[in-house]
Structure formats: structure tokens, C-alpha cells
Design an enzyme around this catalytic site. Structure first.
Site, PDB file in Angstrom:
ATOM      1  N   ASP A 169      42.840  70.860  39.108  1.00  8.16           N
ATOM      2  CA  ASP A 169      43.267  71.669  37.976  1.00  8.16           C
ATOM      3  C   ASP A 169      44.064  72.828  38.560  1.00  8.16           C
ATOM      4  O   ASP A 169      43.899  73.194  39.718  1.00  8.16           O
ATOM      5  CB  ASP A 169      42.026  72.169  37.219  1.00  8.16           C
ATOM      6  CG  ASP A 169      42.394  72.727  35.857  1.00  8.16           C
ATOM      7  OD1 ASP A 169      43.594  72.705  35.515  1.00  8.16           O
ATOM      8  OD2 ASP A 169      41.487  73.178  35.151  1.00  8.16           O
ATOM      9  N   ASP A 206      49.093  75.753  33.324  1.00  9.70           N
ATOM     10  CA  ASP A 206      49.232  75.942  31.876  1.00  9.70           C
ATOM     11  C   ASP A 206      48.643  77.279  31.450  1.00  9.70           C
ATOM     12  O   ASP A 206      48.053  78.003  32.256  1.00  9.70           O
ATOM     13  CB  ASP A 206      48.560  74.793  31.120  1.00  9.70           C
ATOM     14  CG  ASP A 206      47.088  74.694  31.466  1.00  9.70           C
ATOM     15  OD1 ASP A 206      46.712  75.074  32.592  1.00  9.70           O
ATOM     16  OD2 ASP A 206      46.304  74.237  30.623  1.00  9.70           O
ATOM     17  N   CYS A 222      13.386  60.171  30.866  1.00 12.89           N
ATOM     18  CA  CYS A 222      14.469  59.606  31.668  1.00 12.89           C
ATOM     19  C   CYS A 222      13.884  58.765  32.785  1.00 12.89           C
ATOM     20  O   CYS A 222      12.749  58.953  33.199  1.00 12.89           O
ATOM     21  CB  CYS A 222      15.318  60.738  32.239  1.00 12.89           C
ATOM     22  SG  CYS A 222      16.585  60.178  33.381  1.00 12.89           S
ATOM     23  N   CYS A 281      15.780  58.139  35.736  1.00 12.51           N
ATOM     24  CA  CYS A 281      16.608  58.253  36.934  1.00 12.51           C
ATOM     25  C   CYS A 281      15.728  58.501  38.148  1.00 12.51           C
ATOM     26  O   CYS A 281      14.561  58.872  38.023  1.00 12.51           O
ATOM     27  CB  CYS A 281      17.665  59.340  36.761  1.00 12.51           C
ATOM     28  SG  CYS A 281      17.064  61.013  37.040  1.00 12.51           S
ATOM     29  N   CYS A 306      13.763  61.706  37.966  1.00  8.00           N
ATOM     30  CA  CYS A 306      12.709  61.772  36.952  1.00  8.00           C
ATOM     31  C   CYS A 306      11.630  60.717  37.163  1.00  8.00           C
ATOM     32  O   CYS A 306      10.547  60.808  36.587  1.00  8.00           O
ATOM     33  CB  CYS A 306      13.319  61.635  35.560  1.00  8.00           C
ATOM     34  SG  CYS A 306      14.527  62.919  35.230  1.00  8.00           S
TER      35      CYS A 306
END
Lengths: 511, 511
Positions: free
Chosen positions: A85, A120, A272, A274, A277
Site C-alpha cells: 500500500d 491516493d 472453534c 483451530c 482452540c
């Protein structure tokens, strides 16, 4: 377009391949935002989760290296795709006037980033129409100014679409996007909308922008990194996303779930699967040293984002993105409102639905929302067009209640007894269709949820419209044996009786 | 009851602690079905996922050990809770007439299982009413016959509720359950309904049984092991479940998802975060040796079940089980139908809702289904009761559109200008409420989704009913400045004008 191939489509969403100097990114994709100085969790871990592209800030990299053009892949020790960016936001905050667009663009070229954004004007805060107009024209000027520098580059360059939240300005920006040879268009969500979870407004703007942007170029949506909103953005044509939310949330003990965000302290159980977890309990996470906890929470959040992207891609492959959005929309009031926006873009989305899919998964007809499924609408429109070309004089209507519908006893009997009639089935979701289609998709491959008053009202209106358009001289309608079809048939008969342009017979077959 | 403590409640669901000889099982809980001979994945792995109770078949254990009463915990090398099913089904299949109820009950005592089931009559196949009646009376006879053997036992004993799918028979069985000193009641789902995914029928039967069973005793539901249906069963009062689906599915390459079951071959992406799915791709799973793949798929399925149980428990803790069901119901037509059954039991479920929760999470008011949220209904009933006791003569109605509602300019102005009026707010979901409640739960803690025609119809009917009951002499209604409230106010005013028992003034405040 060689750098971007799309293969699978559903609604305005698609699975595509974006070719960069350092490998292929499969879209939809979310670039985790990386801090070039104090990154946590380590990049190696992020890669091991399956993320093969990261985004970082060219301006921060510039400052850190005092403007020296170090190769960014070497510096970060990352051999896959890097997007940078421009750091417009930071420029605004730090008031660093010496770093202008040309400087950043040249720097991004020199450090060898794969995907680069011009400098920008940040749309981070709420702008007035006049401010937004100025930002738009300044950005367009810079986009043109950068062209000589980037025309010979082997990088992918990003044009930031400006003007949001003003649609008239967005329209100006999107028409500029058609003329400039940038590879990727990017939409910057006003952060004020994101902070307030006003997903419906963001979606409306992204949908509007997508509608007016070149469809063959990928669309990046800046700064959106929550599992809740990603499927909706993909459905409206978002291909690329980036977000630092995984780590920002983690620093604040915030834990992403499929349906929202929780403070870790609020949780009693980890909803969860994952690896984090599965290994730790809430208590264990709360009691570990902060640095470790932040890292684990960030990892969990990345796992959630990865799973959401996988869910969306699988839904696109199955042609069930609409059904997936129906489901997700019921998880939170803000998504229910977001879904209404997607519905509003139905006609536009429908265009992107391919005629056939290799796999034809059963259409899930759940409740009245399913009437809006663009896939169903498109198929029915085709069938109704076909029917009204034929304009049969005598029609015989049979309730379709048991698959395969052309095996129903009513059909077999009717065909024998009334050879001079054109037989048509009617159904609370599938509307009107001829028996010849009974074994084709989706007239065989579908599952029906509830048939309540709303479903019946919508269906009967549609069925009546189709019949009226056919202008038959004689109608026979068969009473259903299935209790749940009584109301629908009753309603149709009642309405049919109000007209006198045809004769009407109501029959019951004993089965 | 010392062996079963319940702490947290939502709808008819609850989080409880079941004390067994080998530790405490936190309910809702799902016992993985274990094969005593060729178990896969190994028990050690199952324990590491957090499962601390398993179920196996006492009859198979009996056959394997030729009737020798080996200690089952030693034999299986499992020091946590073991439940044993009696093996009624196997007895039927193998026709082993020598193993009768007494034999199995004594054997279960001797091997030291923690939770034991008497030898019931299998309801696996579709029974006629007469067959079901016989099975019921035979089971009741056996339950009485077993009493002398089990009265001195330190085990927990299970009474199988019979009669399904016939509600008149279920009623006989549930009244027997009140009289017999068993610790746990168990409901055997007719497998024929499960195979056809007719979840609505199963729920209707379980809801009916729960309604007539002693609420303080845990309810086990046999053989239901899919993440889709578990939250609905918990909401209707199911505490314990058991299932072999994780391994049976795995052997058939079937992969559980939050919203259904997929053949592994159908998947392009793994829509899951579990350690298996985080490590392998679809292709890698398909290419590994069958035995390994089955083990990994079984593990994945267990992770899914574990996550679903965690989700449900977290929802109960938050008092958001209703919202969770609303969400889940949109994932598949069969669950949408299931949700209609839960709605039908609303009044009964409502009773179980505690008055206050420690944590008051925002009420999610998504769409018209949210009007049925038992928590909302209960609170409103209380408020309406309070209002109709007061019967104010003059009422002033203000649209509640911006939280906190008692900070709205209309309220502040109205209070000043019309001190002789009783001010009431009206809201598309919250109905009618006095300003004093504006800062209390849920009148401050809620989020609003869509306000469409259906929501408005339902809300205006309710608001009118409340007003009519108050029999006011004068009404003032304030026009909203918020566009989305126009329709609701318009409808209310139109209806108010049809009556002449009061004077009506419509006001607009400039803000």
C-alpha cells in the site's frame, strides 16, 4: 487478460488466478497486513497457514530504510507475493510532505514489490462531497502522472477508486478506471462505516462500484477483514481483501467467530476447531503472558479468515453462494440488512451465473428468501419464456409434491385421460414447469423447507401470472392429496375463478 | 439431586454436571461410540480432543469375553466415564436368546460401567402401534425387574423411554419414568427418521417426551450424532447424546460440515479449521492410504461435534440459544422445518428461561422470526401486564428509533409539554414500553435488522392490542423523523382512527 484468469463463477463472485512475479494468488484472497518492523505472528507461521501473499506499507518501509531502495522480498525474507500500500493515510497523519506520489511510485518499483498502489488520498475520515470530489480528481491526476513510471514495470499496479460514499463521484472514478491501464481496481471503504458495522452501506457502495468497473479486472476492497462480511463482498464481485484486523483485534483480546467478535473474557467455551482452540482453554489463554496470548489470538483470527475464504470458494464451486449468504444473513442483524442489499443487486448478479455447472448440487429452497435465488429466477425465466411461446390452448395443472414429479399418479392418470391437454406442474418454489423437465436440474435436484403463508402468497402470484400469460381456453386443476399443498391450490383456484376467459374444472384423483 | 446439577439455562437447554464414578461429565455432552475390539481413532486421541466419556456395547463386550466379567475400565484402558448400551439391537440381529435382561444388567454391574442401560426392545425399525405398545410394556416390565439388582449399585441407570413415534404410547412411557428411580431417561430415535433426515419429526417427539418427563433428570437421546441437529435437540431439553457417526461417516469418506455432510470427493476446499484440515488438503487426504484417511476423517468429524457442543454451550451462557437456532435454521431446508417445531414449543420453552442473566448480551432482532424469541416474549408479557394494571387515561406514543430512547428529543419535549400524559414508546420488535425501561435490558441492549412488511404487520397488531387493552381516553402519537418508521406509524394511526372510544392527535416535532 493473462495476469488474471477466472474459472468458477457464482453470483458476481468468482474463483480466479492472479499471476504475480512471485507466484499465483488464488482469489478470493485476503492479504494479511504485515508490520515490516515488529511483525507478530512471524511470517513463517502465516505462510504455514496457507497464506502466500502479504501486504505491507511502502511508506513505512521507506521511512525505516531512510529512502534506500532495499529489495523488499529479501528484507522481509518472504519469497511469495508482496503487495504494498502507498501509505497515503500515514502521510496524512505524519504530515510528511516530502514524500509525494512520484517518490512512492518509484520507490515501490525499486524495492520490487509485486502489487503496488499509487499514493491516493486517504478516505479514512468522513469527507464532504466537495472534499471527496477533490480527492477523486487529485487521485486521477496522480494515476495519470504515474503512468510513465509504471508502463515498463513487470509489477501489477492498483488504481484506487475514489468518491465514496457519493455515488455520482464513484461513477466518475469508475469511468476513469475503464480508460487507465491499471491491472487492479481498489475500493477504499470509508472506515467510519466499518467501525459502525454498517455493512449494508459498504456493500451498496461496493456493488455500485463493481457494476461500473471493468469486470475482467480484479477488484480489491481495502481494509475489510472480518469473516462476517467477506462472503457478501465476494458475492458482489470483490476478489481481493487486506486487513490487519487479525492482529489489531488480538492486541485487544478480541476473538473472531463465524458470527461476530467476542472479547476473550466473555467466552466460556472456544467455539472453534483451530489448532490454537483445540489445544488451549479460555482460562489458559487468559493466563498466559500477554505477548503469547496476542500471538495465539492473531493465529486464531487468521485461521477464521482462512476458513471463511475456503467456505466461500467451496460455495462458489457448488454454485451455492446464494444459499450460503441466506445462511450467514441470519447470524446478525447487520448481515440481515446486508443481505437485503445483495437482493437488490439480484438482476445484475444473475448475469454472472453460468448456465450450467459441472456439479448440480440440490437447490436449497428454505423459505421465502429462496424465491430470490438468482439461479432459480434465471431458470424459471427461461422456462416461462419457452411456455409462452407455445401458448397451449388447454392446460391441466398438477401439484408437484413428490419427486420425481413425472412419476406421480396424477400425472400418469391425467396423461391417459386428457391427451388433448398440455400438462403443467405447479410448485411453491419452482413455480410452473412442464413434465419434460421433471428429471432435470433443479426440478429433480432440490430440497424444500417450509411452505408458509408468505411462500404461498409469492408462489401463487407467480403461478397465476404465468397462467394468465398463456391465455388458455380450458383449465383443469388437480387437487393435491398432500395436506401441505392444500392452501396453495386453494389460493390458485380462488383466483382462477375470478376470470371468465376460460373454463375451469377442479378434479380430485383417488390415489 | 446430587448426581446432576444444572447451572445455566436457555430455552429448555441447560449446562449441567453429571457425576459418575469416574469423573464429571459436563452436559450437553456427546459420547463417542467405541468399538471394544477394533477402535479407531485410538482412545488416547479421543481423550486429547476433550472427550472424557465414551459409550460402548455391553453385549459385544460380553460376547468378546465369553460372559467373563472383566473390569471394563481396565480392559479398555480408559479411566474416565464409560457408558454401556445394553445391546438390545444386537440381540435382535444375532438372535442370541440366552442373553436376557437380567444377565445384561448383572453383567453391566459386574464390569463396573459408570452409566448403564437395561436391555430394551430395539426401536430401530418402523414399528406398528401394536408392536410399539408391546415393546413399551416389555421394557417397563424389564425396568421393574431390574430394580432389585440396581438399587444397591453406585452406577447411574438409564430408563429407555418407549412408544415412539406414537405420542399416546410415549405418554404412558413418560409417566412410568416419573415412578421409577432411574437416574437418566433415554429417548431412542427411530432410525428410519434419522436416515431420512426428518429432523422435524424427531424434534417433535423429543420435545413431547421432554415435556412429560421429570425435568430434573438428564435426558439422553440415542444415536443422534450430527452437528446440524444437536443445537435443536439441546434447545428442547436434550442433555446427552451418543453416536458412532464420526467413524461410520469416515469409513464412507463422508465429511461433516456445520451445515451438512459432504463426500470428500465433492470438496475442493476444506471448510474447516481443525488440526486435520489445517494440515492437509482434499487431494492429500484422498491420496493417503485408506486406513489413515479414515482415521483423519473420523478425527475431523469429532472436532466438528466438539465444536458444535461448544457453540451450543457458549450460546446458553450468553442466553442466545434462540438466536443460534434462528441462524442454524437457515443452513438447510430440513433445519428450517425443524425450527418451526421449536417455535411450536415456545410457550413451554419460555418457562425455562431464567428471569435474569449475569451477562446481558444484546438481543439480536434480525427479522420476523425474532418476534418469536421466547426471551423477548417473556419480557414483553411482564411489561404489558404491568401497563394494564396502571391503565393510564391519557397516553402519548413515541417511536423508539434511537438509543437510548429516553434521550430522544421527542421524549424530552413531550415530557415538558404534556405532563398529564403517560408516555409510552413503540418499536417494531420491542412493542410498547415505558421510558423508565429505556436503559434496562433489552430495551437498551438490542440490535435491529430489517423492518419489512412482515415485521411491521406483526408489530402493529401487537402494539394496537396493547393500546386497546389500556382503554385510554386520549391518545397523542408522534410522527417519526426516521424514514424506516413511517410505515409502522402510518399503520398504527390508520388503525387507531377506526375507533372512537378516545380522542386522537397526531403530532410532528421538528428536531
Amino acid at each position: 487478460m493473462e495476469y488474471f484468469d477466472t474459472r468458477d463463477y457464482d453470483l458476481a463472485g468468482r474463483i480466479g488466478k492472479l499471476r504475480t512475479k512471485h507466484g499465483i494468488i488464488e482469489t478470493p484472497y485476503l492479504f494479511p497486513v504485515i508490520d515490516p518492523i515488529r511483525q507478530q505472528p512471524p511470517l513463517e507461521t502465516i505462510r504455514s497457514l496457507g497464506f502466500n501473499g502479504i501486504i505491507t506499507n511502502a511508506y513505512l518501509f521507506y521511512r525505516r530504510n531512510k529512502g534506500l531502495p532495499k529489495k523488499i522480498h529479501d528484507s522481509l525474507k518472504w519469497n511469495n507475493t508482496i503487495m504494498t500500500d502507498s501509505g497515503g493515510y500515514q502521510v496524512l497523519i505524519y504530515g510528511d510532505v516530502e514524500v509525494d506520489n512520484k517518490t512512492i511510485v518509484e520507490y515501490e518499483k525499486e524495492i520490487g514489490t509485486d502489487i503496488a498502489v499509487i499514493l491516493d488520498i486517504p478516505t479514512g475520515t468522513k469527507m464532504s462531497w466537495e472534499e471527496a470530489r477533490q480527492a477523486l480528481f487529485e487521485t486521477n491526476k496522480r494515476a495519470v502522472e504515474a503512468l510513465p513510471y509504471i508502463m515498463d514495470s513487470d509489477q501489477l499496479w492498483v488504481f484506487p477508486v475514489q468518491g465514496s460514499p457519493y455515488k455520482d463521484l464513484l461513477l466518475i472514478s469508475t469511468s476513469t478506471a475503464w480508460r487507465l491501464p491499471y491491472h487492479i481496481n481498489a475500493f477504499g471503504s470509508p472506515t467510519v462505516l466499518l467501525e459502525k458495522y454498517e455493512y449494508d452501506k459498504i456493500l451498496d457502495l461496493v456493488g455500485f462500484a463493481r457494476l461500473h468497473l471493468p469486470p475482467h479486472k480484479p477488484l480489491h476492497v481495502f481494509g475489510v477483514g472480518h469473516p462476517m462480511i467477506i462472503p457478501f463482498l465476494v458475492a458482489l464481485g470483490g476478489d481481493l481483501f487486506d486487513s490487519a484486523s487479525y492482529i489489531l483485534y488480538a492486541r485487544d483480546n478480541r476473538y473472531m467467530t463465524e458470527t461476530g467478535t467476542k472479547k476473550l473474557e466473555e467466552l466460556h467455551y472456544l467455539p472453534c476447531n483451530c489448532p490454537v482452540c483445540s489445544k488451549y482453554t479460555v482460562k489458559e489463554l487468559l493466563e498466559m503472558p500477554r505477548k503469547k496470548r496476542v500471538e495465539y489470538l492473531a493465529l486464531h483470527n487468521l485461521y477464521m479468515l482462512r476458513k471463511e475464504i475456503n467456505n466461500v470458494k467451496q460455495a462458489i464451486k457448488e454454485g451455492r453462494l446464494w444459499e450460503y449468504l441466506e445462511y450467514k444473513s441470519k447470524s446478525h442483524p447487520t448481515l440481515r440488512k446486508a443481505f437485503e442489499i445483495v437482493k437488490r443487486y439480484t438482476r445484475y448478479l444473475e448475469k454472472y451465473n453460468p448456465e450450467t455447472k459441472g456439479t448440480t448440487h440440490a437447490l436449497l429452497l428454505i423459505d421465502k428468501d429462496s424465491h430470490h435465488n438468482p439461479r432459480l429466477i434465471r431458470i424459471k425465466r427461461k422456462v416461462y419464456g419457452m411456455l409462452s411461446n407455445k401458448k397451449p390452448e388447454n392446460i391441466l395443472l398438477i401439484p408437484a409434491y413428490k419427486k420425481p414429479y413425472n412419476q406421480q399418479i396424477e400425472y400418469i392418470e391425467a396423461k391417459r385421460r386428457y391427451p388433448e391437454y398440455t400438462i403443467l406442474f405447479y410448485h411453491p418454489y419452482l413455480g410452473v414447469f412442464p413434465p419434460q423437465l421433471a428429471n432435470t436440474y433443479p426440478y429433480f435436484q432440490h430440497e424444500v423447507g417450509i411452505i408458509d403463508e408468505e411462500v404461498i402468497t409469492k408462489a401463487s402470484t407467480e403461478i397465476l401470472q404465468v397462467i394468465n400469460k398463456l391465455r388458455p381456453r380450458k383449465i383443469i386443476i388437480i387437487q393435491p392429496v398432500e395436506e401441505k399443498y392444500y392452501l396453495l391450490t386453494h389460493k390458485i383456484i380462488k383466483w382462477l375463478r375470478t376470470k371468465t376467459t376460460y373454463t375451469l374444472d377442479v378434479l380430485s384423483f383417488q390415489t
